[in-house]
Write a protein that holds these residues in place. Structure first.
Motif, PDB file in Angstrom:
ATOM      1  N   LEU A  11      27.654-134.983 -49.478  1.00 46.81           N
ATOM      2  CA  LEU A  11      27.680-135.292 -48.053  1.00 46.81           C
ATOM      3  C   LEU A  11      26.822-134.294 -47.274  1.00 46.81           C
ATOM      4  O   LEU A  11      26.036-134.690 -46.392  1.00 46.81           O
ATOM      5  CB  LEU A  11      29.116-135.287 -47.525  1.00 46.81           C
ATOM      6  CG  LEU A  11      29.291-135.455 -46.014  1.00 46.81           C
ATOM      7  CD1 LEU A  11      28.705-136.770 -45.525  1.00 46.81           C
ATOM      8  CD2 LEU A  11      30.773-135.345 -45.650  1.00 46.81           C
ATOM      9  N   ALA A  12      26.936-133.023 -47.594  1.00 44.73           N
ATOM     10  CA  ALA A  12      26.132-132.010 -46.892  1.00 44.73           C
ATOM     11  C   ALA A  12      24.638-132.217 -47.134  1.00 44.73           C
ATOM     12  O   ALA A  12      23.828-132.119 -46.200  1.00 44.73           O
ATOM     13  CB  ALA A  12      26.556-130.610 -47.348  1.00 44.73           C
ATOM     14  N   VAL A  13      24.269-132.528 -48.361  1.00 48.11           N
ATOM     15  CA  VAL A  13      22.852-132.735 -48.681  1.00 48.11           C
ATOM     16  C   VAL A  13      22.314-133.965 -47.949  1.00 48.11           C
ATOM     17  O   VAL A  13      21.225-133.921 -47.370  1.00 48.11           O
ATOM     18  CB  VAL A  13      22.647-132.851 -50.212  1.00 48.11           C
ATOM     19  CG1 VAL A  13      21.219-133.272 -50.537  1.00 48.11           C
ATOM     20  CG2 VAL A  13      22.986-131.537 -50.907  1.00 48.11           C
ATOM     21  N   PHE A  14      23.069-135.048 -47.963  1.00 51.07           N
ATOM     22  CA  PHE A  14      22.595-136.259 -47.277  1.00 51.07           C
ATOM     23  C   PHE A  14      22.600-136.090 -45.759  1.00 51.07           C
ATOM     24  O   PHE A  14      21.790-136.727 -45.080  1.00 51.07           O
ATOM     25  CB  PHE A  14      23.381-137.498 -47.722  1.00 51.07           C
ATOM     26  CG  PHE A  14      22.794-138.125 -48.953  1.00 51.07           C
ATOM     27  CD1 PHE A  14      21.811-139.097 -48.856  1.00 51.07           C
ATOM     28  CD2 PHE A  14      23.198-137.715 -50.206  1.00 51.07           C
ATOM     29  CE1 PHE A  14      21.250-139.663 -49.993  1.00 51.07           C
ATOM     30  CE2 PHE A  14      22.654-138.275 -51.352  1.00 51.07           C
ATOM     31  CZ  PHE A  14      21.669-139.256 -51.247  1.00 51.07           C
ATOM     32  N   THR A  15      23.459-135.246 -45.238  1.00 52.65           N
ATOM     33  CA  THR A  15      23.417-134.937 -43.813  1.00 52.65           C
ATOM     34  C   THR A  15      22.073-134.287 -43.473  1.00 52.65           C
ATOM     35  O   THR A  15      21.430-134.644 -42.486  1.00 52.65           O
ATOM     36  CB  THR A  15      24.595-134.022 -43.413  1.00 52.65           C
ATOM     37  OG1 THR A  15      25.820-134.712 -43.679  1.00 52.65           O
ATOM     38  CG2 THR A  15      24.536-133.634 -41.950  1.00 52.65           C
ATOM     39  N   GLU A  16      21.652-133.357 -44.335  1.00 50.22           N
ATOM     40  CA  GLU A  16      20.362-132.690 -44.139  1.00 50.22           C
ATOM     41  C   GLU A  16      19.178-133.634 -44.365  1.00 50.22           C
ATOM     42  O   GLU A  16      18.137-133.490 -43.723  1.00 50.22           O
ATOM     43  CB  GLU A  16      20.233-131.507 -45.095  1.00 50.22           C
ATOM     44  CG  GLU A  16      21.179-130.376 -44.834  1.00 50.22           C
ATOM     45  CD  GLU A  16      21.156-129.324 -45.937  1.00 50.22           C
ATOM     46  OE1 GLU A  16      20.317-129.413 -46.862  1.00 50.22           O
ATOM     47  OE2 GLU A  16      21.997-128.414 -45.883  1.00 50.22           O
ATOM     48  N   GLN A  17      19.309-134.565 -45.275  1.00 51.61           N
ATOM     49  CA  GLN A  17      18.201-135.431 -45.680  1.00 51.61           C
ATOM     50  C   GLN A  17      18.149-136.777 -44.948  1.00 51.61           C
ATOM     51  O   GLN A  17      17.221-137.557 -45.178  1.00 51.61           O
ATOM     52  CB  GLN A  17      18.278-135.692 -47.188  1.00 51.61           C
ATOM     53  CG  GLN A  17      18.039-134.464 -48.037  1.00 51.61           C
ATOM     54  CD  GLN A  17      16.628-133.936 -47.869  1.00 51.61           C
ATOM     55  OE1 GLN A  17      15.672-134.695 -47.820  1.00 51.61           O
ATOM     56  NE2 GLN A  17      16.504-132.631 -47.768  1.00 51.61           N
ATOM     57  N   MET A  18      19.129-137.063 -44.106  1.00 58.35           N
ATOM     58  CA  MET A  18      19.216-138.385 -43.481  1.00 58.35           C
ATOM     59  C   MET A  18      17.927-138.806 -42.782  1.00 58.35           C
ATOM     60  O   MET A  18      17.408-139.898 -43.021  1.00 58.35           O
ATOM     61  CB  MET A  18      20.378-138.464 -42.497  1.00 58.35           C
ATOM     62  CG  MET A  18      20.531-139.867 -41.903  1.00 58.35           C
ATOM     63  SD  MET A  18      21.696-139.977 -40.552  1.00 58.35           S
ATOM     64  CE  MET A  18      20.836-139.079 -39.267  1.00 58.35           C
ATOM     65  N   ALA A  19      17.396-137.980 -41.916  1.00 54.02           N
ATOM     66  CA  ALA A  19      16.196-138.349 -41.162  1.00 54.02           C
ATOM     67  C   ALA A  19      15.010-138.574 -42.095  1.00 54.02           C
ATOM     68  O   ALA A  19      14.229-139.526 -41.907  1.00 54.02           O
ATOM     69  CB  ALA A  19      15.870-137.279 -40.120  1.00 54.02           C
ATOM     70  N   HIS A  20      14.884-137.736 -43.104  1.00 53.52           N
ATOM     71  CA  HIS A  20      13.789-137.889 -44.080  1.00 53.52           C
ATOM     72  C   HIS A  20      13.920-139.212 -44.826  1.00 53.52           C
ATOM     73  O   HIS A  20      12.935-139.952 -44.986  1.00 53.52           O
ATOM     74  CB  HIS A  20      13.794-136.699 -45.049  1.00 53.52           C
ATOM     75  CG  HIS A  20      12.840-136.837 -46.181  1.00 53.52           C
ATOM     76  ND1 HIS A  20      11.477-136.848 -46.016  1.00 53.52           N
ATOM     77  CD2 HIS A  20      13.053-136.987 -47.506  1.00 53.52           C
ATOM     78  CE1 HIS A  20      10.893-137.001 -47.185  1.00 53.52           C
ATOM     79  NE2 HIS A  20      11.828-137.091 -48.113  1.00 53.52           N
TER      80      HIS A  20
END
Length: 181
Positions: A11-20
């Motif tokens: 969840l933390a990684v996808f939070t960071e990667q969402m816009a990308h």
């Protein structure tokens, strides 16, 4: 490692990667891949053990929820029940190929997942990640044969498939969360 730790970190990684991920998807689809993954993972991280992957599937919805959920079911079974990771991912890959009527070379998540499964012959997650990353990168020159990408100009040629990026993130997060034996 626990499934709870894996899903929390994911969840933390996808939070960071969402816009990308949304930007990658905007070039070949509808631009919501990162948002969809984050919606599913938010529910998965809050769910009870043994129900995280299914919570992801319900919350993310659509075809991608089902297809990515198959991978997460395998990872969750590995983490909670000690199921063989390679066998779980191989089963997921086969089901994804059947449901999506897709194969390696069609510019999809399978381009990353299938080589990862093959590279994991000896349980080497690092080799699987390297193979998945190479598969992900191989999607850039491909023309999509399935999914929304097939309808964009030139079938998305020149763009990396966002689903293959997410497969690599799953495996990298699994490796970063702790030992998988």
């Amino acid at each position: 490692m626990s499934a709870e730790a894996f899903f929390t970190r994911l969840l933390a990684v996808f939070t960071e990667q969402m816009a990308h991920l949304n930007a990658l998807d905007a070039a070949v689809g509808d631009g919501d891949h990162g948002s969809t993954m984050l919606r599913g993972l938010t529910k998965a991280a809050a769910a009870e053990d043994g129900r995280r992957a299914k919570a992801f599937m319900r919350a993310s919805g659509g075809a991608s929820g089902t297809l990515f959920g198959l991978i997460l079911i395998g990872i969750e079974a590995h983490l909670e029940k000690g199921a063989d990771l390679r066998a779980q991912l191989q089963t997921a890959c086969g089901r994804i190929c059947d449901l999506g009527e897709v194969k390696v070379g069609d510019k999809s998540m399978v381009d990353a997942l299938s080589p990862a499964v093959e590279a994991m012959q000896d349980g080497d997650l690092g080799a699987a990640i390297s193979a998945a990353a190479a598969g992900r990168d191989s999607t850039k020159p491909l023309v999509a044969r399935r999914g929304r990408s097939q309808y964009v100009e030139d079938g998305g040629r020149g763009h990396i498939d966002p689903g293959s990026v997410s497969v690599v993130i799953f495996l990298e997060t699994l490796a970063a969360t702790g030992p998988t034996t």
